[in-house]
Design a protein around this motif. Structure first.
Motif, PDB file in Angstrom:
ATOM      1  N   ILE A  19      -0.686  -8.710  -0.380  1.00  0.00           N
ATOM      2  CA  ILE A  19       0.142  -7.576   0.062  1.00  0.00           C
ATOM      3  C   ILE A  19       1.443  -7.544  -0.745  1.00  0.00           C
ATOM      4  CG2 ILE A  19       1.527  -6.682   1.997  1.00  0.00           C
ATOM      5  CD1 ILE A  19      -0.678  -7.846   3.872  1.00  0.00           C
ATOM      6  N   LEU A  20       2.064  -8.704  -0.892  1.00  0.00           N
ATOM      7  CA  LEU A  20       3.357  -8.760  -1.594  1.00  0.00           C
ATOM      8  C   LEU A  20       3.198  -8.430  -3.082  1.00  0.00           C
ATOM      9  CD1 LEU A  20       4.871 -11.921   0.145  1.00  0.00           C
ATOM     10  CD2 LEU A  20       5.517  -9.535   0.526  1.00  0.00           C
ATOM     11  N   GLU A  21       2.115  -8.935  -3.672  1.00  0.00           N
ATOM     12  CA  GLU A  21       1.888  -8.635  -5.091  1.00  0.00           C
ATOM     13  C   GLU A  21       1.627  -7.139  -5.287  1.00  0.00           C
ATOM     14  OE1 GLU A  21      -1.189 -11.420  -6.106  1.00  0.00           O
ATOM     15  OE2 GLU A  21       0.191 -13.114  -5.907  1.00  0.00           O
ATOM     16  N   GLY A  22       0.961  -6.531  -4.313  1.00  0.00           N
ATOM     17  CA  GLY A  22       0.741  -5.088  -4.359  1.00  0.00           C
ATOM     18  C   GLY A  22       2.044  -4.305  -4.296  1.00  0.00           C
ATOM     19  N   LEU A  23       3.060  -4.923  -3.740  1.00  0.00           N
ATOM     20  CA  LEU A  23       4.379  -4.277  -3.670  1.00  0.00           C
ATOM     21  C   LEU A  23       5.246  -4.637  -4.876  1.00  0.00           C
ATOM     22  CD1 LEU A  23       5.122  -4.865   0.136  1.00  0.00           C
ATOM     23  CD2 LEU A  23       4.575  -2.685  -0.963  1.00  0.00           C
ATOM     24  N   GLY A  24       4.702  -5.446  -5.770  1.00  0.00           N
ATOM     25  CA  GLY A  24       5.429  -5.758  -6.996  1.00  0.00           C
ATOM     26  C   GLY A  24       6.077  -7.131  -7.023  1.00  0.00           C
ATOM     27  N   TYR A  25       5.796  -7.967  -6.028  1.00  0.00           N
ATOM     28  CA  TYR A  25       6.380  -9.307  -6.012  1.00  0.00           C
ATOM     29  C   TYR A  25       5.602 -10.267  -6.915  1.00  0.00           C
ATOM     30  CZ  TYR A  25       9.675  -8.764  -2.105  1.00  0.00           C
ATOM     31  OH  TYR A  25      10.732  -8.409  -1.309  1.00  0.00           O
ATOM     32  N   GLU A  26       6.313 -11.217  -7.456  1.00  0.00           N
ATOM     33  CA  GLU A  26       5.697 -12.401  -8.066  1.00  0.00           C
ATOM     34  C   GLU A  26       5.680 -13.462  -6.965  1.00  0.00           C
ATOM     35  OE1 GLU A  26       7.048 -15.856 -11.247  1.00  0.00           O
ATOM     36  OE2 GLU A  26       8.171 -13.977 -11.154  1.00  0.00           O
ATOM     37  N   THR A  27       4.522 -14.092  -6.737  1.00  0.00           N
ATOM     38  CA  THR A  27       4.441 -15.004  -5.587  1.00  0.00           C
ATOM     39  C   THR A  27       4.053 -16.428  -5.996  1.00  0.00           C
ATOM     40  OG1 THR A  27       2.091 -14.604  -5.126  1.00  0.00           O
ATOM     41  CG2 THR A  27       3.669 -13.088  -4.093  1.00  0.00           C
ATOM     42  N   THR A 107      -0.598  -5.575   9.851  1.00  0.00           N
ATOM     43  CA  THR A 107      -1.176  -4.721   8.803  1.00  0.00           C
ATOM     44  C   THR A 107      -0.259  -4.789   7.576  1.00  0.00           C
ATOM     45  OG1 THR A 107       0.076  -2.808   9.540  1.00  0.00           O
ATOM     46  CG2 THR A 107      -2.124  -3.116  10.513  1.00  0.00           C
ATOM     47  N   ALA A 108      -0.769  -4.342   6.449  1.00  0.00           N
ATOM     48  CA  ALA A 108       0.054  -4.299   5.230  1.00  0.00           C
ATOM     49  C   ALA A 108       1.266  -3.396   5.456  1.00  0.00           C
ATOM     50  CB  ALA A 108      -0.786  -3.800   4.057  1.00  0.00           C
ATOM     51  N   ASP A 109       1.060  -2.324   6.213  1.00  0.00           N
ATOM     52  CA  ASP A 109       2.175  -1.408   6.496  1.00  0.00           C
ATOM     53  C   ASP A 109       3.280  -2.097   7.300  1.00  0.00           C
ATOM     54  OD1 ASP A 109       1.005   0.633   5.133  1.00  0.00           O
ATOM     55  OD2 ASP A 109       0.210   1.655   6.903  1.00  0.00           O
ATOM     56  N   ALA A 110       2.878  -2.980   8.209  1.00  0.00           N
ATOM     57  CA  ALA A 110       3.883  -3.692   9.024  1.00  0.00           C
ATOM     58  C   ALA A 110       4.771  -4.564   8.135  1.00  0.00           C
ATOM     59  CB  ALA A 110       3.193  -4.542  10.089  1.00  0.00           C
ATOM     60  N   ILE A 111       4.151  -5.243   7.163  1.00  0.00           N
ATOM     61  CA  ILE A 111       4.920  -6.076   6.230  1.00  0.00           C
ATOM     62  C   ILE A 111       5.858  -5.191   5.396  1.00  0.00           C
ATOM     63  CG2 ILE A 111       4.761  -7.598   4.205  1.00  0.00           C
ATOM     64  CD1 ILE A 111       3.626  -9.111   6.478  1.00  0.00           C
ATOM     65  N   ARG A 112       5.309  -4.097   4.911  1.00  0.00           N
ATOM     66  CA  ARG A 112       6.099  -3.179   4.078  1.00  0.00           C
ATOM     67  C   ARG A 112       7.294  -2.636   4.880  1.00  0.00           C
ATOM     68  NH1 ARG A 112       5.000   1.415   0.031  1.00  0.00           N
ATOM     69  NH2 ARG A 112       6.656   2.809   0.634  1.00  0.00           N
ATOM     70  N   GLY A 119      15.721  -4.285   3.125  1.00  0.00           N
ATOM     71  CA  GLY A 119      16.166  -3.872   1.790  1.00  0.00           C
ATOM     72  C   GLY A 119      15.516  -4.702   0.697  1.00  0.00           C
ATOM     73  N   LEU A 120      14.280  -5.140   0.955  1.00  0.00           N
ATOM     74  CA  LEU A 120      13.610  -6.029  -0.003  1.00  0.00           C
ATOM     75  C   LEU A 120      12.348  -5.412  -0.612  1.00  0.00           C
ATOM     76  CD1 LEU A 120      13.972  -9.542   1.665  1.00  0.00           C
ATOM     77  CD2 LEU A 120      14.913  -8.800  -0.513  1.00  0.00           C
ATOM     78  N   LEU A 121      12.266  -4.085  -0.590  1.00  0.00           N
ATOM     79  CA  LEU A 121      11.169  -3.460  -1.318  1.00  0.00           C
ATOM     80  C   LEU A 121      11.597  -3.299  -2.765  1.00  0.00           C
ATOM     81  CD1 LEU A 121       9.733  -0.579   0.913  1.00  0.00           C
ATOM     82  CD2 LEU A 121       8.673  -2.749   0.319  1.00  0.00           C
ATOM     83  N   PRO A 122      10.774  -3.759  -3.700  1.00  0.00           N
ATOM     84  CA  PRO A 122      11.128  -3.545  -5.100  1.00  0.00           C
ATOM     85  C   PRO A 122      11.395  -2.061  -5.369  1.00  0.00           C
ATOM     86  CG  PRO A 122       9.302  -5.060  -4.933  1.00  0.00           C
ATOM     87  CD  PRO A 122       9.551  -4.536  -3.552  1.00  0.00           C
ATOM     88  N   GLN A 123      12.288  -1.778  -6.297  1.00  0.00           N
ATOM     89  CA  GLN A 123      12.781  -0.413  -6.521  1.00  0.00           C
ATOM     90  C   GLN A 123      11.658   0.586  -6.785  1.00  0.00           C
ATOM     91  OE1 GLN A 123      15.935  -0.013  -5.935  1.00  0.00           O
ATOM     92  NE2 GLN A 123      15.809   2.198  -6.171  1.00  0.00           N
TER      93      GLN A 123
END
Lengths: 127, 170
Positions: A19-27, A107-112, A119-123
């Motif tokens: 989920i986090l990688e899908g949002l652009g995070y390096e994990t 759900t993935a939406d809950a994490i997002r 304020g931690l969603l990548p730009q």
């Protein structure tokens, strides 16, 4: 942005990391709190830590306390992701220094949504 | 004045709730369905129907310790546990599943279902780490709340069962 995912279940680590990688995070992943501390002590400092509660060796609450006791790590945001859903447990985690609390199943939406609140969603995801 | 010991206080102290006084089968089904949608997939439904007996069963469970003490036990066939593991891991599923992968994924489902069953119980309780293998024995048949379900046509049972034997009759 970087995120460390700590859970004793490999399946859950893969799900949260995905989920986090899908949002652009390096994990990076760790199997319990002690391993999670090893990652930080090795110099890999994330903006976000997602940590389970019930784990062998070092549980999530001990991990949060350990991180918060080190001034060099105080800027990290900690989100507990756990099946512990009792109100008293949530209060304990927040009092120890966790910023947010996500109850399994999620759900993935809950994490997002939680990351947006922090304020931690990548730009590129915000736009 | 000295109070006479009638044994009443001891009997009162021994009273402990049966799981059927705390939750019902519908609650267990509802908890399981929520876990399935989140972990296994949005289209994945659990149908509340008993299936044929499982020939090669595997169980995963967590223990709950508190005002009510017992285990939340998921049981299904080994093939179904493997299918569940693939569904849980989705694109991260390895081509060849190891026993360890199945134990990890099936154990995590027990952890999530057990954690939410615990939340439906009164008072504060502790939750153990998940275990996988042969299901713990039922100690008191009256202290069991069981949901028999079908997933993709295969039987899965969820048994919320007490850890203690029945109290002796007075």
């Amino acid at each position: 942005m970087r995120a460390l995912v700590i859970d004793d279940s490999r399946a859950m680590r893969r799900i949260v990391s995905g989920i986090l990688e899908g949002l652009g995070y390096e994990t990076q992943q760790a199997g319990h709190g002690r391993e999670g501390l090893d990652v930080l002590e090795g110099g890999w400092l994330p903006e976000l830590v997602c940590v389970d509660w019930n784990m062998p060796v070092m549980d999530g609450l001990q991990y949060v306390s350990a991180v918060r006791s080190n001034p060099a790590w105080r800027s990290m945001t900690i989100m507990m992701v756990t099946s512990e859903s009792e109100h008293t447990q949530i209060v304990r985690a927040l009092a120890a220094g966790a910023h947010e609390y996500v109850i399994k199943p999620f759900t993935a939406d809950a994490i997002r949504d939680k990351l947006a609140l922090l304020g931690l969603l990548p730009q590129e995801v915000v736009l | 004045m000295t109070a006479m010991d009638t044994g009443e206080r001891r009997r009162t102290g021994e009273a402990r709730p049966l799981i059927t006084e705390l939750i019902d089968e519908t609650t267990v089904e509802s908890v399981a369905q929520e876990a399935w949608i989140s972990l296994v997939g949005e289209e994945e439904l659990l149908v509340p129907l008993p299936g044929e007996p499982v020939t090669d069963p595997v169980s995963s469970w967590v223990d709950v310790v508190g005002p009510w003490t017992g285990s939340v036990v998921l049981t299904t066939g080994r093939r179904t546990a493997e299918e569940l593991t693939r569904a849980l891991l989705r694109e991260h599923s390895p081509e060849v599943l190891e026993d360890e992968d199945v134990a990890d994924a099936f154990g995590e489902i027990a952890n999530v279902v057990g954690g939410n069953v615990k939340a439906a119980l009164p008072g504060s309780s502790g939750l153990s780490l998940p275990d996988v293998g042969e299901a713990p024995a039922v100690r008191n048949p009256e202290d069991v709340c069981r949901a028999d379900l079908l997933w993709r046509g295969q039987p899965i049972s969820i048994s919320v069962q007490g850890a203690l034997p029945p109290l002796p009759a007075h």
